[in-house]
Enzyme design. Sequence first.
Site, PDB file in Angstrom:
ATOM      1  N   GLY A 114       0.783  -1.321  -0.109  1.00 24.88           N
ATOM      2  CA  GLY A 114      -0.081  -0.039  -0.023  1.00 24.88           C
ATOM      3  C   GLY A 114       0.993   1.296   0.108  1.00 24.88           C
ATOM      4  O   GLY A 114       0.273   2.381   0.042  1.00 24.88           O
ATOM      5  N   ASP A 136       5.181  13.928  -8.381  1.00 22.16           N
ATOM      6  CA  ASP A 136       4.822  14.252  -6.947  1.00 22.16           C
ATOM      7  C   ASP A 136       5.801  15.220  -6.268  1.00 22.16           C
ATOM      8  O   ASP A 136       5.378  16.314  -5.862  1.00 22.16           O
ATOM      9  CB  ASP A 136       4.396  13.089  -6.071  1.00 22.16           C
ATOM     10  CG  ASP A 136       4.136  13.409  -4.714  1.00 22.16           C
ATOM     11  OD1 ASP A 136       2.845  13.808  -4.332  1.00 22.16           O
ATOM     12  OD2 ASP A 136       4.752  13.208  -3.872  1.00 22.16           O
ATOM     13  N   LYS A 163       5.714  19.633  -4.948  1.00 20.85           N
ATOM     14  CA  LYS A 163       6.156  19.954  -3.547  1.00 20.85           C
ATOM     15  C   LYS A 163       7.520  20.749  -3.626  1.00 20.85           C
ATOM     16  O   LYS A 163       7.344  21.831  -2.932  1.00 20.85           O
ATOM     17  CB  LYS A 163       6.724  18.701  -3.007  1.00 20.85           C
ATOM     18  CG  LYS A 163       5.256  17.885  -2.586  1.00 20.85           C
ATOM     19  CD  LYS A 163       5.451  16.468  -2.036  1.00 20.85           C
ATOM     20  CE  LYS A 163       4.166  15.598  -1.752  1.00 20.85           C
ATOM     21  NZ  LYS A 163       4.486  14.242  -1.186  1.00 20.85           N
TER      22      LYS A 163
END
Length: 433
Positions: free
Chosen positions: A187, A201, A205
Amino acid sequence: MSESVRIALLGSGVVGGAVARRLTEAKDEFAARIGRPLEIVGVAVRDTTKDRSDTGLDASLFTTDAEKLVTEADIVVELMGGIDPAKALLQKAIESGASVVTANKALLGQDGAELYELAEKHGVDLYYEAAVAGAIPLIRPMRVSLAGDSVHRVMGIVNGTTNFILDKMDRTGAQLSDVLAEAQALGYAEADPTADVEGHDAQAKAAILASLAFHTRVRTSDVHVEGIMGVTADDIRAARRIGCVIKLLAIAELVEKDGTQAVNVRVHPTLINRNHPLGSVREAFNAVFVETQLAGELMFYGRGAGGDPTASAVLGDLVQAARHRVTGGRGPGESAYANLPIEPIAASQTAYFIRLDVEDKPGVLGNIAKTIGEHGVSIESMRQGARRSQDGVATLHIITHRANEADLATVVDELKSSDDVREVFSVLRVEGE
């Protein structure tokens, strides 16, 4: 304390559910901290028939009419992610007089300036602590605690998935594809891991951090990005031999040339010494290293993702925004007064680690050194790795001193075309000693 502060939640996933549970379970604590109760007036979801009893909210609060919901709240908490419809909903919320708390790094990286301007126009707060590094208090220190200091550099591990993968490769010697499959099973990685492993991602940021650090509008598209899919077990082993580890780093730095300042922002796999604070960050943790003029070196470390850690950051913002609703005032807005140019990657200064196979014969090392030196690049170290004398091939590990990125790229191109070089296997940037 009878008049409540009305809260609308957009999204009820892992983070949204954790926020709702905490607001329900600790409602008296929040009322005491803020001065008035917090009242969830609705939660926008795609499907109202799904069982969400674990949030502690009445089923009647869930709605598919997000547009109406955002006009009925004092504070809108956006946890949907993505650009559409999140952007339009937040614009409508702000225009309706609501303050906004968001964890949406993609939206802020692309359109943060637009949202800042709208929030300023309507006199409301825009908070986003959870957009970078999850539970780690980072945005607020940079916006508030370091407001009287000057930040020179920000360097960090801001994506837990890639750090888990690279750390596991380092500890076990496994190939990236095998560790990625494990990360998905546990996960840590999505079924489609592209945003993580390709660096997108971290790219968003990095744009947010650079904007805050250098008082300059930096968009996601301004950030050079390279992902980790090209990192091999051989690269990991080679890094280990020289006391280094490979991390996907987001780097934002203030650079000065000929008296003119600029901002350099990039995301890429990086060799860093194991003794550096970032070199010891394990598993899916995040860490950000900040260098300032007065405070010196600061390290922020913690869990960068997950429902409860991210909810902690969201709730911290929510409390601040709610206090302003009760007592008046506003939080910090956009600080873009410096308006510095964004330096292209080709103009940046960095060092390279080059792993290549060369002909195992006299004179080759001299030829390699000459090729590198002809472009104004000097060698910090050159080591011979595994040697396959039966094939007449030697493996070299070269680390250069810091030099212009464009010159280093030219050096690599010439090495690839050299008769002395069999193959250039990998080229990685190096940070620190």
